[in-house]
Write a protein that holds these residues in place. Structure first.
Motif, PDB file in Angstrom:
ATOM      1  N   LEU A 253      -3.245 -14.900   0.027  1.00 15.59           N
ATOM      2  CA  LEU A 253      -2.888 -13.609  -0.574  1.00 15.59           C
ATOM      3  C   LEU A 253      -2.440 -13.777  -2.019  1.00 15.59           C
ATOM      4  N   LEU A 254      -1.671 -14.839  -2.275  1.00 13.03           N
ATOM      5  CA  LEU A 254      -1.068 -14.980  -3.608  1.00 13.03           C
ATOM      6  C   LEU A 254      -2.083 -15.241  -4.704  1.00 13.03           C
ATOM      7  N   GLU A 255      -3.153 -16.000  -4.401  1.00  9.22           N
ATOM      8  CA  GLU A 255      -4.114 -16.305  -5.475  1.00  9.22           C
ATOM      9  C   GLU A 255      -4.861 -15.063  -5.958  1.00  9.22           C
ATOM     10  N   PRO A 256      -5.455 -14.265  -5.035  1.00 11.54           N
ATOM     11  CA  PRO A 256      -6.069 -13.024  -5.535  1.00 11.54           C
ATOM     12  C   PRO A 256      -5.043 -12.081  -6.161  1.00 11.54           C
TER      13      PRO A 256
ATOM     14  N   LEU B   4       9.655  -8.676  -2.611  1.00 11.42           N
ATOM     15  CA  LEU B   4       8.861  -7.858  -1.693  1.00 11.42           C
ATOM     16  C   LEU B   4       8.866  -8.520  -0.331  1.00 11.42           C
ATOM     17  N   THR B   5       8.980  -7.725   0.725  1.00 17.40           N
ATOM     18  CA  THR B   5       8.905  -8.244   2.084  1.00 17.40           C
ATOM     19  C   THR B   5       7.660  -7.644   2.740  1.00 17.40           C
ATOM     20  N   VAL B   6       6.640  -8.490   2.927  1.00 20.80           N
ATOM     21  CA  VAL B   6       5.401  -8.001   3.535  1.00 20.80           C
ATOM     22  C   VAL B   6       5.451  -8.301   5.033  1.00 20.80           C
ATOM     23  N   GLY B   7       5.775  -7.275   5.798  1.00 20.39           N
ATOM     24  CA  GLY B   7       5.831  -7.405   7.256  1.00 20.39           C
ATOM     25  C   GLY B   7       5.051  -6.251   7.857  1.00 20.39           C
ATOM     26  N   THR B   8       5.609  -5.642   8.898  1.00 19.31           N
ATOM     27  CA  THR B   8       4.969  -4.456   9.480  1.00 19.31           C
ATOM     28  C   THR B   8       4.743  -3.423   8.384  1.00 19.31           C
ATOM     29  N   GLY B   9       5.742  -3.264   7.496  1.00 20.18           N
ATOM     30  CA  GLY B   9       5.610  -2.408   6.313  1.00 20.18           C
ATOM     31  C   GLY B   9       5.739  -3.255   5.062  1.00 20.18           C
ATOM     32  N   LEU B  10       5.962  -2.612   3.931  1.00 23.16           N
ATOM     33  CA  LEU B  10       6.176  -3.348   2.670  1.00 23.16           C
ATOM     34  C   LEU B  10       7.554  -2.979   2.121  1.00 23.16           C
ATOM     35  N   GLY B  11       8.524  -3.887   2.318  1.00 20.70           N
ATOM     36  CA  GLY B  11       9.884  -3.651   1.833  1.00 20.70           C
ATOM     37  C   GLY B  11      10.029  -4.140   0.406  1.00 20.70           C
TER      38      GLY B  11
ATOM     39  N   ILE C 276      -1.872  -0.482   2.835  1.00 20.61           N
ATOM     40  CA  ILE C 276      -2.847  -1.571   2.630  1.00 20.61           C
ATOM     41  C   ILE C 276      -2.150  -2.930   2.674  1.00 20.61           C
ATOM     42  N   VAL C 277      -1.038  -3.072   1.916  1.00 22.55           N
ATOM     43  CA  VAL C 277      -0.350  -4.357   1.826  1.00 22.55           C
ATOM     44  C   VAL C 277       0.766  -4.415   2.870  1.00 22.55           C
ATOM     45  N   SER C 278       0.400  -4.730   4.095  1.00 22.22           N
ATOM     46  CA  SER C 278       1.340  -4.870   5.219  1.00 22.22           C
ATOM     47  C   SER C 278       0.515  -5.389   6.392  1.00 22.22           C
ATOM     48  N   ALA C 279       1.195  -5.823   7.458  1.00 24.49           N
ATOM     49  CA  ALA C 279       0.477  -6.271   8.651  1.00 24.49           C
ATOM     50  C   ALA C 279      -0.356  -5.121   9.211  1.00 24.49           C
ATOM     51  N   THR C 280       0.233  -3.926   9.193  1.00 22.62           N
ATOM     52  CA  THR C 280      -0.461  -2.732   9.705  1.00 22.62           C
ATOM     53  C   THR C 280      -1.715  -2.476   8.864  1.00 22.62           C
ATOM     54  N   GLY C 281      -1.565  -2.561   7.533  1.00 22.73           N
ATOM     55  CA  GLY C 281      -2.687  -2.334   6.626  1.00 22.73           C
ATOM     56  C   GLY C 281      -3.785  -3.368   6.818  1.00 22.73           C
TER      57      GLY C 281
ATOM     58  N   THR D 190      -6.648  -7.436   0.434  1.00 19.08           N
ATOM     59  CA  THR D 190      -5.206  -7.184   0.544  1.00 19.08           C
ATOM     60  C   THR D 190      -4.477  -7.834  -0.629  1.00 19.08           C
ATOM     61  N   GLY D 191      -4.893  -9.052  -0.980  1.00 17.38           N
ATOM     62  CA  GLY D 191      -4.293  -9.770  -2.106  1.00 17.38           C
ATOM     63  C   GLY D 191      -4.525  -9.043  -3.420  1.00 17.38           C
ATOM     64  N   ARG D 192      -5.728  -8.452  -3.574  1.00 16.39           N
ATOM     65  CA  ARG D 192      -6.022  -7.701  -4.799  1.00 16.39           C
ATOM     66  C   ARG D 192      -5.062  -6.518  -4.949  1.00 16.39           C
ATOM     67  N   TYR D 193      -4.838  -5.823  -3.839  1.00 17.52           N
ATOM     68  CA  TYR D 193      -3.897  -4.693  -3.891  1.00 17.52           C
ATOM     69  C   TYR D 193      -2.461  -5.168  -4.122  1.00 17.52           C
ATOM     70  N   LEU D 194      -2.125  -6.320  -3.538  1.00 19.34           N
ATOM     71  CA  LEU D 194      -0.800  -6.889  -3.813  1.00 19.34           C
ATOM     72  C   LEU D 194      -0.673  -7.189  -5.309  1.00 19.34           C
ATOM     73  N   GLY D 195      -1.773  -7.631  -5.914  1.00 17.82           N
ATOM     74  CA  GLY D 195      -1.789  -7.911  -7.353  1.00 17.82           C
ATOM     75  C   GLY D 195      -1.637  -6.642  -8.181  1.00 17.82           C
ATOM     76  N   ILE D 196      -2.253  -5.542  -7.726  1.00 14.08           N
ATOM     77  CA  ILE D 196      -2.084  -4.251  -8.416  1.00 14.08           C
ATOM     78  C   ILE D 196      -0.606  -3.851  -8.351  1.00 14.08           C
ATOM     79  N   ALA D 197      -0.015  -4.044  -7.176  1.00 12.36           N
ATOM     80  CA  ALA D 197       1.415  -3.751  -7.017  1.00 12.36           C
ATOM     81  C   ALA D 197       2.237  -4.595  -7.989  1.00 12.36           C
ATOM     82  N   CYS D 198       1.918  -5.888  -8.085  1.00  9.84           N
ATOM     83  CA  CYS D 198       2.663  -6.791  -8.982  1.00  9.84           C
ATOM     84  C   CYS D 198       2.475  -6.373 -10.440  1.00  9.84           C
ATOM     85  N   ALA D 199       1.239  -5.984 -10.821  1.00 12.73           N
ATOM     86  CA  ALA D 199       0.990  -5.558 -12.206  1.00 12.73           C
ATOM     87  C   ALA D 199       1.853  -4.337 -12.527  1.00 12.73           C
TER      88      ALA D 199
END
Ligand SMILES: [Zn+2]
Length: 311
Positions: free
Chosen positions: A266-269, A141-148, A191-196, A233-242
């Motif tokens: 971000l990684l811990e949550p 995953l690339t978390v920048g302006t968007g989420l690649g 949500i999971v991006s710089a913009t978010g 933001t980390g929680r949502y990143l975790g939902i994405a990972c799940a």
């Protein structure tokens, strides 16, 4: 002591990797071991195709003067058809609409040129020479302006029927959520991006800073509301990972991009949330780690993709 004659044989082949971004184009000469030997960058022309191509070919020619380039690989922020090899659309670079960029450049430069989505080439670089070494199934995953996003499945870059996959950042997680640049609503990228992060900061902070970097700085100084922004933001990143863990049972999810300067904030949550939501045996197998090649993963991956197509 006898004299020694030294004979130099050039058996190394070099490849040029190019990473096209919305504001800058980066390029590097890469060897077979994924090392960048020489690099350069120019500003991106976004609204004049002729100028875009002439500046890009000028950059590549500069490298061709000093070293023999076997093939050129280019990561493009947009949709590239694997059937026609045409760049169909690039939201941040409007002049790249229905452009046969590979053919155009190959013709001008007399060298094989291949293009691929920018998030996909970054995933490939990270898989070969970064955090993903040794993995067989990996999500990047690339978390920048968007989420690649980029998927390596069974050791190969997966890009779908027409080359447009994956667009995991546009997975909807809230049907009535924030409007997304893609035209939908509630995509995880909102949500999971710089913009978010900036939008969440405006919701949670009385005086929200102007950039996501500044929100990160505030969090680092211990600002409670800013810390909450990263926690959420980390929680949502975790939902994405799940979701990714349940979908693919990958060996690894590697996460890079400018926003990942925040690291464990971000990684811990994210790990906590993914553990709560994913199937246990699948979660236990999957490492959720930070990328190691950022910001060079794109240049390296693009060069190696060009190498693989040539050989
Ligand atoms: Zn979207």
């Amino acid at each position: 002591m006898g004299s020694t004659a030294t004979c130099y044989i050039q058996w190394f082949m070099y490849y040029l990797g190019v990473d096209i971004g919305g504001t800058a184009i980066k390029a590097g000469v890469v060897d077979d071991a994924g090392r960048i030997l020489e690099s350069g960058r120019i500003p991106t022309v976004t609204n004049d195709l002729g100028a875009f191509i002439s500046t890009l070919s000028g950059l590549i020619r500069g490298f061709q003067k000093s070293v023999q380039i076997g093939a050129v690989g280019i990561g493009v922020p947009g949709l590239r058809s694997s059937r026609t090899h045409i760049i169909e659309t690039s939201p941040n670079i409007p002049c790249l609409t229905k452009v046969p960029l590979e053919a155009e450049l190959a013709n001008q430069l007399q060298v094989p040129v291949i293009t691929q989505n920018d998030a996909n080439v970054a995933a490939y670089g990270e898989f070969l020479f970064g955090a993903g070494r040794g993995a067989r199934h990996m999500v990047h995953l690339t978390v920048g302006t968007g989420l690649g996003s980029g998927f390596i499945l069974d050791g190969k870059l997966f890009d779908g029927a027409l080359g447009y996959a994956p667009e995991f950042g546009h997975t909807v997680i809230d049907p009535d959520g924030r409007p997304c640049a893609c035209g939908s609503r509630g995509c995880i990228e909102t949500i999971v991006s710089a913009t978010g992060i900036l939008i969440t900061a405006r919701e949670k902070m009385a005086n929200a800073p102007p950039t996501s970097d500044a929100v990160f700085e505030a969090a680092r100084r211990g600002d409670r509301a800013a810390l909450e922004v990263f926690e959420e933001t980390g929680r949502y990143l975790g939902i994405a990972c799940a979701n990714l863990i349940n979908l693919f049972n990958p060996d690894m999810i590697a996460i890079g991009g400018g926003v990942m300067a925040s690291g464990d904030m971000l990684l811990e949550p994210a790990r906590r949330e993914a553990r709560r939501r994913a199937f246990g045996p699948s979660f236990d197998h999957c490492a959720i780690v930070q990328s190691t090649l950022w910001p060079e993963a794109g240049v390296i991956g693009a060069a190696m993709l060009a190498r693989d197509r040539l050989n």
